[in-house]
Design an enzyme around this catalytic site. Structure first.
Site, PDB file in Angstrom:
ATOM      1  N   GLU B 193       0.811  -1.226   0.000  1.00 29.77           N
ATOM      2  CA  GLU B 193       0.000   0.000   0.000  1.00 29.77           C
ATOM      3  C   GLU B 193       0.841   1.272   0.000  1.00 29.77           C
ATOM      4  OE1 GLU B 193      -0.791  -2.657   1.802  1.00 29.77           O
ATOM      5  OE2 GLU B 193      -2.821  -3.151   1.162  1.00 29.77           O
ATOM      6  N   HIS B 262     -10.345  -4.756  10.559  1.00 31.80           N
ATOM      7  CA  HIS B 262     -10.982  -4.553   9.255  1.00 31.80           C
ATOM      8  C   HIS B 262     -12.258  -3.721   9.355  1.00 31.80           C
ATOM      9  CE1 HIS B 262      -8.289  -7.766   8.054  1.00 31.80           C
ATOM     10  NE2 HIS B 262      -8.673  -7.675   6.806  1.00 31.80           N
TER      11      HIS B 262
END
Lengths: 352, 459
Positions: B193, B262
């Site tokens: 990322e 998450h």
């Protein structure tokens, strides 16, 4: 600890090896030797950077420059040698020891110095400071303060070149300290995977702030850090502007011809502290002195120019000219006004 | 002893799917683990394995059936050995599993939004006007259409991220884009990322217009330095020289049962940062119109989607001219007694509460912020000056949240108009728990919103 790795002869032999083997086609694009004019240009630019940085150091000491100020003194041959190979549209990006890169890219010393003093005539209108300066006109993309973050940014510039199908190359400079950051390796992977036209230039000045490379890095030959990604690399004598230019010419030509990224580890040394506020307790005065006396990049070229028949007076005249440029820049940076208070809220977002 | 094979769930948020085909016939013997059928949703395809050994005695749902609810029996296997009766008895019976069903009921949000919310209540002037031709699409399709239209319009726009190309998007948002635009413009990245966010920002420095997809915003924490230090600040610290025309997008907030790492809402994190624009749409029409605006915007834009809303449907104006301006809130429902300010999935909760309160005669005005930076305070303040009462609703943690900012601004700018202290409804101040009952407690509920409205009405 002695700067054993900053030995011109040792590094010369490694770059010499590389020049003896390349293919004929590639060799054609590589300049054979410095002409006298090229050597003089390198001498002038290295002197300009040094005199500019000395002046910046003085202004910092007098309180005219605030915050952090990272001087490039000692490393001048790296950026001057690399820049000699660039086409006008090639891009450059670096971290915060960036004044030399900007001057070598052709940016106006007055604008750079005025940014250091936080004045409206600075390249970032006084809002960026020493570490954050840009010139779209000169394809210089900063000037960034976060160690390692410029490496994917530089690959992004190269990505744009590939996307557009032009043959521009991005030069992405970072230090031996940044070479341990994770995003450097994320970038190596993508750059090789996608064949990006980028040259990664590791300016190994042997100290990541105050930590010697042997104390921070499990392997110290940083040129080989791309091996896991099949990115070739070589160590270059970063105190020899000619060696830098030759290695840079080969690397840039390789990237420009679509063969993907390459790493150049420039073996260099900074004479000053990490920043102006660095007491430099992590190395001895003798170590610095020894490099200055035996490996100074500017003295090296001065000797060569004298050998080529230039007189000491002629070289001193050039030095005076460069001092004058630095002084004029400093005068401007001190006399220019501070940014208008209304500038506080401008340039945050583009109005659309 | 017959064992029933139930329609499985492919993801935490799946409620139904299509039984594409059977790979075995009635009367055929199967072993545990044999692939017997294929099912798919709008975002994934999966094979169904036999759960027991025996003879497939009956196919209950024929191939090609759409809308098969999770846990519906789809076939029956007759096990041969009577002695395994007790084991077979442990298999869930014909009704959908009690635990899952109970959990779905306990959830404060109705995941399967059938009726397009955009049609509910009175629309503000900014919205779809009468007579506009619309088509009902899912949020997922609306986002994809926005990207496709902008990529057709501008060759400098490209999409990069994990699984955006060949996999067609981890949540199938980029479905079909690789086929139309090719690998040069729809780019699968490694799982890095920070690295690919930085590459995107560098490409934007050079004038390209990247759309960087994060599989979820949770993973973008690895890249937040590039988003803030490199993207948001560069225009300012270059004195206006370098623009960063980039869109960072992906699902934000809680999905379902994916727990703490998450399930975080990053609205306040990014809304805090000067130099960014931050968008969090709740309807397909807003999602499409705002994503198109974001791609055209010359600034870095953080676009917060929501996995639970990806499958929700709504009317979206047809044609490529549908643009929703950044920085304008939408009055989703008009009312005169209380103002509710919300965004993203909080809107589902807010509108449901407003529906229920309407039955008791309480007329709630519901404002969908849509853009979190810059905040459309004007619309909020105008409403509060009419209703004199405000409740904010959001999924995020309560401390220093978007709701906190709204309440602070209202207190500072409309103090004399208030008849009650503002009230915030938010997620609980804890990392998201996994257990179904605790997760439901950690998210804002319709009941909490109704209680908050009643409290500002002193009833």
């Amino acid at each position: 600890m002695a700067p054993a790795k900053v030995q011109r002869n040792q590094s010369r032999s490694s770059s010499g090896k590389a020049t003896s083997s390349p293919r004929a086609k590639r060799q054609a694009a590589i300049p054979k030797a410095f002409t006298r004019e090229e050597r003089l240009d390198a001498f002038r630019m290295m002197l300009l950077i040094r005199r500019f940085e000395e002046k910046a150091g003085q202004l910092y000491g007098m309180g005219h420059i605030g915050g952090f100020c990272h001087l490039y003194i000692g490393q001048e041959a790296v950026v001057v040698g690399m820049q000699a190979n660039l086409k006008p549209a090639d891009q450059v990006i670096t971290a915060y020891r960036d004044h030399g890169h900007m001057l070598a890219a052709g940016m106006d010393p007055k604008g750079v110095m005025a940014e250091l003093t936080g004045r409206r005539g600075g390249y970032s209108k006084g809002k960026g400071g020493s570490m954050h300066m840009f010139s779209i006109e000169k394809h210089f993309y900063g000037g960034h303060g976060i160690v390692g973050a410029t490496v994917p940014l530089g690959a992004g510039l190269a990505f744009a070149n590939k996307y557009r199908g032009n043959d521009n190359v991005a030069l992405c400079y970072f230090g031996d300290g940044a070479a341990n950051q994770g995003q450097v390796y994320e970038t190596f992977n993508m750059a090789q995977l996608w064949g990006l036209p980028v040259v990664f230039i590791i300016e190994n000045n042997r100290y990541a702030m105050g930590t010697a490379i042997e104390r921070s890095s499990s392997t110290t030959n940083l040129s080989q850090r791309g091996l896991s990604f099949a990115i070739p690399g070589e160590q270059v004598d970063g105190m020899d502007v000619y060696a830098v230019r030759q290695a840079g010419a080969r690397a840039i030509e390789r990237a420009r011809s679509g063969k993907g990224p390459i790493i150049l580890e420039m073996m260099t040394y900074r004479y000053r502290g990490h920043s102006m506020s660095d007491p430099a307790k992590y190395r001895t005065r003798e170590e610095v002195q020894k490099v200055r006396e035996t490996h100074d990049p500017i003295e090296h070229v001065r000797e060569q120019l004298l050998d080529e028949g230039l007189t000491d007076d002629e070289l001193k005249k050039i030095d005076r000219q460069m001092r004058d440029v630095a002084n004029v820049a400093a005068d401007f940076a001190l006399s220019d006004t501070e940014p208008d208070p209304t500038e506080l809220y401008t340039d945050v977002v583009v109005a659309n | 002893m017959p064992t029933q094979i139930l329609m499985p769930a492919l993801s935490p948020t799946m409620e139904e799917g299509t039984l594409v085909k059977w790979l075995v016939e009635e009367g055929q013997d199967v072993k545990s683990g044999d692939v017997i059928a294929e099912i798919e949703t709008d975002k994934a395809t999966m094979e169904v394995e036999a759960v027991d050994e025996g003879r497939l005695s009956k196919i209950l749902i024929p191939a090609g059936t759409e809308g098969v609810k999770v846990n519906t029996p789809i076939a029956v296997i007759d096990t041969e050995d009577d002695s395994e009766e007790s084991q077979a008895g442990e298999i869930p019976d014909t009704k959908p599993a009690a635990i899952d069903k109970g959990h779905a009921d306990a959830r404060p949000f109705d995941v399967d939004v059938k009726a397009p919310r955009i049609g509910a209540g009175t629309q503000s002037k900014l919205e779809i006007t009468l007579g506009t031709e619309t088509v009902v699409v899912t949020m997922r399709e609306a986002l994809r259409d926005a990207m496709a239209e902008e990529m057709r319009r501008d060759p400098d726009v490209f999409l990069m991220g994990e699984e955006v190309a060949e996999y067609q998007g981890a949540y199938k948002v980029s479905q079909g884009l690789l086929e139309e635009f090719g690998g040069k413009r729809v780019i699968d990245t490694p799982i890095t990322e920070q690295g690919f966010a930085g590459v995107g920002v560098g490409a934007a420095f050079a004038g390209l217009k990247p759309i960087v997809e994060f599989m979820t915003w949770n993973f973008a924490m690895q890249a937040i330095d590039q988003i803030i230090n490199s993207a948001a600040k560069t225009r300012y610290m270059s004195g206006g020289q370098v623009s960063v025309p980039i869109v960072f997008r992906g699902p934000n907030g809680a999905a379902a049962r994916v727990a703490a790492q998450h399930s975080q809402c990053y609205s306040a994190w990014y809304a805090h940062v000067p130099g960014l624009k931050v968008i969090a749409p709740s309807t397909p029409a807003d999602a499409k119109g705002l994503l198109k605006s974001a791609i055209r915007d010359p600034n870095p834009v953080v676009f917060l989607e929501n996995e639970v809303l990806y499958g929700s449907s709504g009317a979206v104006p047809t044609g490529e001219d549908w643009i929703v301006p950044i920085g304008k809130a939408r009055i989703a429902r008009e009312g005169r007694h209380v103002t509710i300010v919300s965004f993203a999935r909080g809107m589902t909760c807010a509108l449901e509460a407003a529906d229920q309160l309407a039955k008791e005669g309480v007329e709630v005005e519901v404002i969908d912020l849509r853009t979190l930076r810059p905040l459309d305070l004007e619309t909020v303040l105008r409403s509060v000056r009419n209703t004199n009462r405000i409740v904010t609703v959001e999924e995020a943690w309560p401390v220093c949240s978007v709701g906190s900012e709204i309440c602070a601004q209202v207190a500072m700018q409309a103090f004399d108009d208030l008849d009650a202290p503002p009230v915030k409804v938010s997620g609980a101040d804890v990392p998201m728990p996994y257990a179904a009952n605790l997760e439901a407690l950690a998210l804002p509920s319709v009941g909490q919103v109704i209680a908050a409205v009643n409290s500002v009405l002193y009833v």
